[in-house]
Design a protein around this motif. Structure first.
Motif, PDB file in Angstrom:
ATOM      1  N   GLU A 137       0.760  -1.232   0.154  1.00  0.00           N
ATOM      2  CA  GLU A 137      -0.135   0.071   0.105  1.00  0.00           C
ATOM      3  C   GLU A 137       0.940   1.441   0.009  1.00  0.00           C
ATOM      4  O   GLU A 137       0.655   2.320  -0.886  1.00  0.00           O
ATOM      5  CB  GLU A 137      -1.059  -0.019   1.307  1.00  0.00           C
ATOM      6  CG  GLU A 137      -1.902   1.197   1.219  1.00  0.00           C
ATOM      7  CD  GLU A 137      -2.729   1.108   2.464  1.00  0.00           C
ATOM      8  OE1 GLU A 137      -3.803   1.862   2.551  1.00  0.00           O
ATOM      9  OE2 GLU A 137      -2.285   0.819   3.601  1.00  0.00           O
ATOM     10  N   ALA A 138       1.996   1.350   0.719  1.00  0.00           N
ATOM     11  CA  ALA A 138       2.830   2.313   0.954  1.00  0.00           C
ATOM     12  C   ALA A 138       3.599   2.683  -0.450  1.00  0.00           C
ATOM     13  O   ALA A 138       3.760   3.840  -0.836  1.00  0.00           O
ATOM     14  CB  ALA A 138       3.780   2.287   2.022  1.00  0.00           C
ATOM     15  N   VAL A 139       4.120   1.465  -0.834  1.00  0.00           N
ATOM     16  CA  VAL A 139       5.059   1.891  -2.188  1.00  0.00           C
ATOM     17  C   VAL A 139       3.830   2.189  -3.305  1.00  0.00           C
ATOM     18  O   VAL A 139       4.482   3.003  -4.193  1.00  0.00           O
ATOM     19  CB  VAL A 139       5.445   0.326  -2.533  1.00  0.00           C
ATOM     20  CG1 VAL A 139       6.127   0.359  -4.112  1.00  0.00           C
ATOM     21  CG2 VAL A 139       6.762   0.109  -1.550  1.00  0.00           C
TER      22      VAL A 139
ATOM     23  N   GLY B 164       2.995  10.411   0.722  1.00  0.00           N
ATOM     24  CA  GLY B 164       3.321   9.039   0.816  1.00  0.00           C
ATOM     25  C   GLY B 164       4.078   8.755   2.257  1.00  0.00           C
ATOM     26  O   GLY B 164       3.835   7.675   3.033  1.00  0.00           O
ATOM     27  N   LEU B 165       4.709   9.859   2.754  1.00  0.00           N
ATOM     28  CA  LEU B 165       5.346   9.656   4.204  1.00  0.00           C
ATOM     29  C   LEU B 165       4.495   9.493   5.279  1.00  0.00           C
ATOM     30  O   LEU B 165       4.440   8.667   6.296  1.00  0.00           O
ATOM     31  CB  LEU B 165       6.133  10.833   4.530  1.00  0.00           C
ATOM     32  CG  LEU B 165       7.591  10.898   3.693  1.00  0.00           C
ATOM     33  CD1 LEU B 165       8.287  12.355   3.671  1.00  0.00           C
ATOM     34  CD2 LEU B 165       8.379   9.642   4.010  1.00  0.00           C
ATOM     35  N   GLN B 166       3.310  10.109   5.346  1.00  0.00           N
ATOM     36  CA  GLN B 166       2.293  10.159   6.174  1.00  0.00           C
ATOM     37  C   GLN B 166       1.541   8.839   6.172  1.00  0.00           C
ATOM     38  O   GLN B 166       1.114   8.189   7.166  1.00  0.00           O
ATOM     39  CB  GLN B 166       1.203  11.015   5.716  1.00  0.00           C
ATOM     40  CG  GLN B 166       1.334  12.453   6.219  1.00  0.00           C
ATOM     41  CD  GLN B 166       0.367  13.657   5.605  1.00  0.00           C
ATOM     42  OE1 GLN B 166      -0.521  13.505   4.892  1.00  0.00           O
ATOM     43  NE2 GLN B 166       0.523  14.654   6.158  1.00  0.00           N
ATOM     44  N   LEU B 167       1.403   8.004   5.058  1.00  0.00           N
ATOM     45  CA  LEU B 167       0.837   6.920   4.833  1.00  0.00           C
ATOM     46  C   LEU B 167       1.902   5.889   5.412  1.00  0.00           C
ATOM     47  O   LEU B 167       1.378   4.970   6.150  1.00  0.00           O
ATOM     48  CB  LEU B 167       0.326   6.356   3.393  1.00  0.00           C
ATOM     49  CG  LEU B 167      -0.161   5.009   3.415  1.00  0.00           C
ATOM     50  CD1 LEU B 167      -1.501   4.915   3.918  1.00  0.00           C
ATOM     51  CD2 LEU B 167      -0.120   4.554   1.835  1.00  0.00           C
ATOM     52  N   GLU B 168       3.005   5.922   5.066  1.00  0.00           N
ATOM     53  CA  GLU B 168       4.071   4.979   5.744  1.00  0.00           C
ATOM     54  C   GLU B 168       4.017   5.095   6.997  1.00  0.00           C
ATOM     55  O   GLU B 168       3.973   4.022   7.762  1.00  0.00           O
ATOM     56  CB  GLU B 168       5.385   5.466   5.166  1.00  0.00           C
ATOM     57  CG  GLU B 168       6.683   4.639   5.444  1.00  0.00           C
ATOM     58  CD  GLU B 168       7.891   5.168   5.088  1.00  0.00           C
ATOM     59  OE1 GLU B 168       8.463   4.656   4.360  1.00  0.00           O
ATOM     60  OE2 GLU B 168       8.550   6.024   5.850  1.00  0.00           O
ATOM     61  N   ARG B 169       3.951   6.217   7.738  1.00  0.00           N
ATOM     62  CA  ARG B 169       4.118   6.412   9.085  1.00  0.00           C
ATOM     63  C   ARG B 169       3.035   5.700   9.693  1.00  0.00           C
ATOM     64  O   ARG B 169       3.014   5.089  10.698  1.00  0.00           O
ATOM     65  CB  ARG B 169       4.132   8.023   9.293  1.00  0.00           C
ATOM     66  CG  ARG B 169       4.610   8.031  10.686  1.00  0.00           C
ATOM     67  CD  ARG B 169       5.197   9.779  10.681  1.00  0.00           C
ATOM     68  NE  ARG B 169       6.532   9.900   9.880  1.00  0.00           N
ATOM     69  CZ  ARG B 169       6.739  11.146   9.389  1.00  0.00           C
ATOM     70  NH1 ARG B 169       6.130  12.244   9.683  1.00  0.00           N
ATOM     71  NH2 ARG B 169       7.691  11.238   8.489  1.00  0.00           N
ATOM     72  N   LYS B 170       1.863   5.935   9.143  1.00  0.00           N
ATOM     73  CA  LYS B 170       0.499   5.480   9.737  1.00  0.00           C
ATOM     74  C   LYS B 170       0.645   3.799   9.513  1.00  0.00           C
ATOM     75  O   LYS B 170       0.372   3.319  10.818  1.00  0.00           O
ATOM     76  CB  LYS B 170      -0.606   5.888   8.835  1.00  0.00           C
ATOM     77  CG  LYS B 170      -1.988   5.317   9.441  1.00  0.00           C
ATOM     78  CD  LYS B 170      -3.300   5.666   8.595  1.00  0.00           C
ATOM     79  CE  LYS B 170      -3.326   5.224   7.145  1.00  0.00           C
ATOM     80  NZ  LYS B 170      -3.610   3.655   7.177  1.00  0.00           N
ATOM     81  N   ASN B 171       1.108   3.333   8.406  1.00  0.00           N
ATOM     82  CA  ASN B 171       1.298   1.863   8.521  1.00  0.00           C
ATOM     83  C   ASN B 171       2.105   1.054   9.523  1.00  0.00           C
ATOM     84  O   ASN B 171       2.021   0.272  10.086  1.00  0.00           O
ATOM     85  CB  ASN B 171       1.456   1.392   7.005  1.00  0.00           C
ATOM     86  CG  ASN B 171       0.264   1.597   6.277  1.00  0.00           C
ATOM     87  OD1 ASN B 171      -0.874   2.081   6.549  1.00  0.00           O
ATOM     88  ND2 ASN B 171       0.405   1.081   4.859  1.00  0.00           N
ATOM     89  N   PHE B 172       3.382   2.082   9.596  1.00  0.00           N
ATOM     90  CA  PHE B 172       4.124   1.550  10.772  1.00  0.00           C
ATOM     91  C   PHE B 172       3.811   1.460  11.863  1.00  0.00           C
ATOM     92  O   PHE B 172       4.035   0.793  12.620  1.00  0.00           O
ATOM     93  CB  PHE B 172       5.361   2.724  10.312  1.00  0.00           C
ATOM     94  CG  PHE B 172       6.511   2.367  11.489  1.00  0.00           C
ATOM     95  CD1 PHE B 172       7.498   1.306  11.458  1.00  0.00           C
ATOM     96  CD2 PHE B 172       6.733   3.122  12.762  1.00  0.00           C
ATOM     97  CE1 PHE B 172       8.513   1.221  12.183  1.00  0.00           C
ATOM     98  CE2 PHE B 172       7.564   2.837  13.858  1.00  0.00           C
ATOM     99  CZ  PHE B 172       8.809   1.842  13.232  1.00  0.00           C
TER     100      PHE B 172
END
Length: 259
Positions: A211-213, A224-232
């Motif tokens: 999803e993040a990629v 993208g950074l916001q989604l990456e952080r949320k998923n992390f």
């Protein structure tokens, strides 16, 4: 093997689902019903807890040598709009599990578009890719112009789309279209080996990474950074995160369950 479909075969090996295009007499040319079968099967496996990875492969001398021209030759703008055939293709982007393409022979037109919808692409060294639509007075319509450009860049994509010529597997590899080139006789075996490695990884991590990629491909960096952080952060609420870190501390192999 499942024979519930007319144009594909599908089965599960361990935790890997395989979808095999099965119209070898016409080099697996994609008609609308076949695309519907592929997408419905992808959606079924996406919901199936037994499945962690999906492999898409051809049968016979080709992966898929394009769309079924006989089916489209009498279409008009109005009939195509009413059928809305590309809405089926749009559903592939909603599949959350990893999709690996194992490509042999030819992947042309709609066949190439199907390949570009996959996450990882393995090809045998003799495969030819291309968009010959321009030679028929049309153009790709199931995402070909968009996905090829995102992979290759504008100038390279235009060259192939305008010429309508085939690119070799090596050219596709050099342009970042293909992950790995593999000898024809071991293509499926090597694809399944890779798929089994992916299948051992924590399913939630795989899903959130995908999803993040995908977000990175289509969005500004800040989104993208916001989604990456949320998923992390979300993964820290999973049993697999607890298991993975505990196994690391205890110096043993983790047992991931997708929870």
């Amino acid at each position: 093997m499942s024979n519930a479909h007319q144009f594909i075969e599908s089965w599960i090996e361990d935790s890997i689902a395989v979808i095999q295009l099965n119209r070898p007499e016409v080099l697996n040319a994609l008609n609308r019903e076949m695309v519907e079968e592929i997408v419905e099967t992808l959606e079924g496996y996406d919901k199936d807890d037994r499945v962690r990875v999906i492999v898409l492969t051809g049968n016979g001398r080709a992966f898929a040598a394009g769309a079924d021209i006989d089916e489209m030759s009498a279409d008009t703008p109005i009939t195509m709009d009413s059928i809305n055939q590309f809405a089926t293709w749009d559903r592939i982007a909603l599949i959350r599990k990893p999709i690996i393409a194992s490509v042999n022979g030819f992947a042309l037109g709609g066949g190439f578009e199907l390949v570009l919808n996959c996450d990882i692409i393995f090809a045998d060294e003799n495969t030819q890719f291309g968009f010959p639509e321009v030679n028929l007075g049309v153009m790709p319509g199931a995402g070909g112009t968009q996905r090829l450009t995102k992979v290759m860049g504008k100038a390279k994509a235009l060259e192939w789309l305008w010429l309508g010529e085939s690119m070799t597997a090596l050219e596709a590899y050099k342009n970042g279209v293909v992950n790995r080139l593999i000898a024809p006789e071991v293509l499926f075996e090597e694809t399944m080996k890779f798929a089994s490695k992916i299948a051992k990884q924590p399913p939630l991590s795989l899903r959130f990474i995908k999803e993040a990629v995908n977000k990175a491909v289509d969005s500004p960096l800040v989104d993208g950074l916001q989604l990456e952080r949320k998923n992390f952060y979300l993964l820290f609420d999973s049993e697999d995160q607890t298991e993975g870190m505990q196994a690391f501390i205890e110096k043993r192999k983790p047992n991931f369950k997708g929870k």
